[in-house]
Write a protein that holds these residues in place. Structure first.
Motif, PDB file in Angstrom:
ATOM      1  N   LEU A  44      -2.171  -4.886   5.222  1.00 36.56           N
ATOM      2  CA  LEU A  44      -2.638  -3.952   4.190  1.00 36.56           C
ATOM      3  C   LEU A  44      -2.322  -4.473   2.792  1.00 36.56           C
ATOM      4  O   LEU A  44      -3.153  -4.376   1.876  1.00 36.56           O
ATOM      5  CB  LEU A  44      -1.984  -2.580   4.402  1.00 36.56           C
ATOM      6  N   LEU A  45      -1.116  -5.029   2.619  1.00 37.19           N
ATOM      7  CA  LEU A  45      -0.738  -5.572   1.309  1.00 37.19           C
ATOM      8  C   LEU A  45      -1.611  -6.773   0.950  1.00 37.19           C
ATOM      9  O   LEU A  45      -2.016  -6.944  -0.209  1.00 37.19           O
ATOM     10  CB  LEU A  45       0.735  -5.968   1.316  1.00 37.19           C
ATOM     11  N   THR A  79       2.337   2.554   7.908  1.00 32.89           N
ATOM     12  CA  THR A  79       2.164   1.354   8.734  1.00 32.89           C
ATOM     13  C   THR A  79       2.165   1.658  10.218  1.00 32.89           C
ATOM     14  O   THR A  79       2.268   0.734  11.033  1.00 32.89           O
ATOM     15  CB  THR A  79       3.268   0.333   8.417  1.00 32.89           C
ATOM     16  N   GLY A  80       2.075   2.932  10.580  1.00 31.65           N
ATOM     17  CA  GLY A  80       2.003   3.277  11.993  1.00 31.65           C
ATOM     18  C   GLY A  80       3.272   2.998  12.746  1.00 31.65           C
ATOM     19  O   GLY A  80       3.224   2.436  13.854  1.00 31.65           O
ATOM     20  N   THR A  88       8.646 -12.244   2.512  1.00 32.65           N
ATOM     21  CA  THR A  88       7.709 -13.174   1.875  1.00 32.65           C
ATOM     22  C   THR A  88       6.425 -13.221   2.686  1.00 32.65           C
ATOM     23  O   THR A  88       6.452 -13.575   3.872  1.00 32.65           O
ATOM     24  CB  THR A  88       8.298 -14.584   1.775  1.00 32.65           C
ATOM     25  N   MET A  89       5.336 -12.834   2.056  1.00 32.49           N
ATOM     26  CA  MET A  89       4.030 -12.896   2.708  1.00 32.49           C
ATOM     27  C   MET A  89       3.302 -14.136   2.202  1.00 32.49           C
ATOM     28  O   MET A  89       2.798 -14.175   1.077  1.00 32.49           O
ATOM     29  CB  MET A  89       3.213 -11.637   2.405  1.00 32.49           C
ATOM     30  N   ILE A 129       5.848  -4.432  10.423  1.00 30.14           N
ATOM     31  CA  ILE A 129       5.811  -5.395   9.309  1.00 30.14           C
ATOM     32  C   ILE A 129       4.457  -6.106   9.247  1.00 30.14           C
ATOM     33  O   ILE A 129       3.895  -6.327   8.173  1.00 30.14           O
ATOM     34  CB  ILE A 129       6.945  -6.425   9.451  1.00 30.14           C
ATOM     35  N   GLY A 130       3.901  -6.442  10.403  1.00 32.33           N
ATOM     36  CA  GLY A 130       2.607  -7.120  10.428  1.00 32.33           C
ATOM     37  C   GLY A 130       1.511  -6.271   9.827  1.00 32.33           C
ATOM     38  O   GLY A 130       0.660  -6.758   9.067  1.00 32.33           O
TER      39      GLY A 130
END
Length: 326
Positions: free
Chosen positions: A118-119, A107-108, A71-72, A112-113
């Motif tokens: 990006l999202l 994402t390198g 959940t962002m 997750i961060g």
């Protein structure tokens, strides 16, 4: 020979333990061999499910990625509507890694961060486009549903009019969220290997200056409606009061009429009784009238009467027998 067996067994045990790795529940693993993601026959990153797995020691490196739904919940951001007015929108996105190889590379290293950053940019860009093509009243309102309107009757005219006024705006809030979800889902899958499940606008606020102006306008509109209702109420009160006064006057007139008729009938009956009594015994009737006259004349001791004792007024007093003298 025995001295060589012990080091060889130890080396074999170390190699065996180094070749084993465990994937926990809710996680997925990918293997990097010489820095490149190991793929299956379909040229898709090979994903290791929860359980015990093997790898080539010293050549393969295992990367563990979170497979649960994320959940962002981003911070509130400011957007500009087609009216050139600012709105502050607080939203959230639910997503999960679908293509673990693509996600790792984009994402390198499966951060997750970085993925959420990006999202978040993708969501903000699409949402900014959607908000910029609509007015505030379309953004904050849901779709119009005329089925909730009550039937128009005399008893609920005010309710019906208020409902119609509230439903004049065909809100597009749900459409905005649907468009943002579809556009973001496509780009996130292609660029990040992420599947976006849901997007929601939790809160839509206005800057303080705009909020005050809107509240002032709403207050003025409500006060105007209140004044109209009070004016109509006073008008209806005057009509009701006039009707009540008319009914009171009518009732009093009818009562007075009935009282006069009753009083007239009673006076007629009393006069008839007096007349009948006089016709039966005129002398006795005259005697009663004289007694009533005496009673009224001598009721107050301070009264002084100047009369002739032989007048007709004292004719019953001059005769002890009560008969007048000739």
């Amino acid at each position: 020979m025995r001295k060589l067996m012990i080091p060889l067994l130890a080396l074999g045990l170390v190699a065996l333990l180094s070749s084993l790795f465990v994937i926990e529940e809710g996680e997925r693993g990918i293997v990097l061999r010489f820095g490149r993601v190991l793929k299956d026959n379909n040229e898709i990153a090979k994903v290791y499910e929860p359980g015990l797995h093997f790898r080539i020691p010293f050549f393969d490196r295992v990367e563990i990625l979170d497979a649960k739904i994320q959940t962002m919940d981003g911070r509130s951001d400011r957007f500009v509507t087609s009216e050139k007015k600012d709105v502050i929108i607080d939203s959230y996105v639910k997503w999960r890694i679908e293509d673990f190889g693509q996600f790792y590379l984009a994402t390198g290293g499966g951060n997750i961060g970085t993925a959420q950053t990006l999202l978040g940019r993708k969501v903000t860009d699409v949402l900014r486009s959607e908000i910029g093509s609509r007015e505030i009243k379309q953004i904050v309102s849901g779709p119009r549903n005329e089925d909730i309107l009550p039937d128009s009757t005399d008893s609920d005219v005010v309710t019906t009019e208020a409902a119609k006024e509230a439903l004049e705006v065909d809100g597009e809030r749900d459409m905005i969220m649907k468009n943002v979800l579809n556009d973001t889902r496509k780009d996130a899958m292609e660029d990040l290997g992420i599947h976006v499940f849901d997007f929601r606008m939790k809160k839509i606020n206005l800057p303080d200056s705009i909020s005050r102006s809107i509240y002032d306008r709403m207050r003025a509109e409500r006060e105007s409606v209140a004044r109209q209702f009070r004016s109509e109420g006073r008008e209806q009160a005057e009509v009701i009061r006039a009707q009540a006064e008319l009914e009171v006057a009518t009732i009093l007139a009818e009562a007075d009429k009935s009282a006069r008729v009753t009083r007239g009938d009673a006076d007629a009956k009393a006069a008839k009784i007096y007349a009948d009594a006089y016709n039966k015994d005129p002398e006795f009737f005259g005697f009663l009238r004289s007694l009533n006259a005496y009673r009224k004349s001598f009721s107050d001791k301070s009264d002084i009467l100047v009369l002739d004792p032989k007048s007709d007024f004292f004719k019953y007093m001059n005769q002890a027998s009560g008969k007048p003298s000739n």
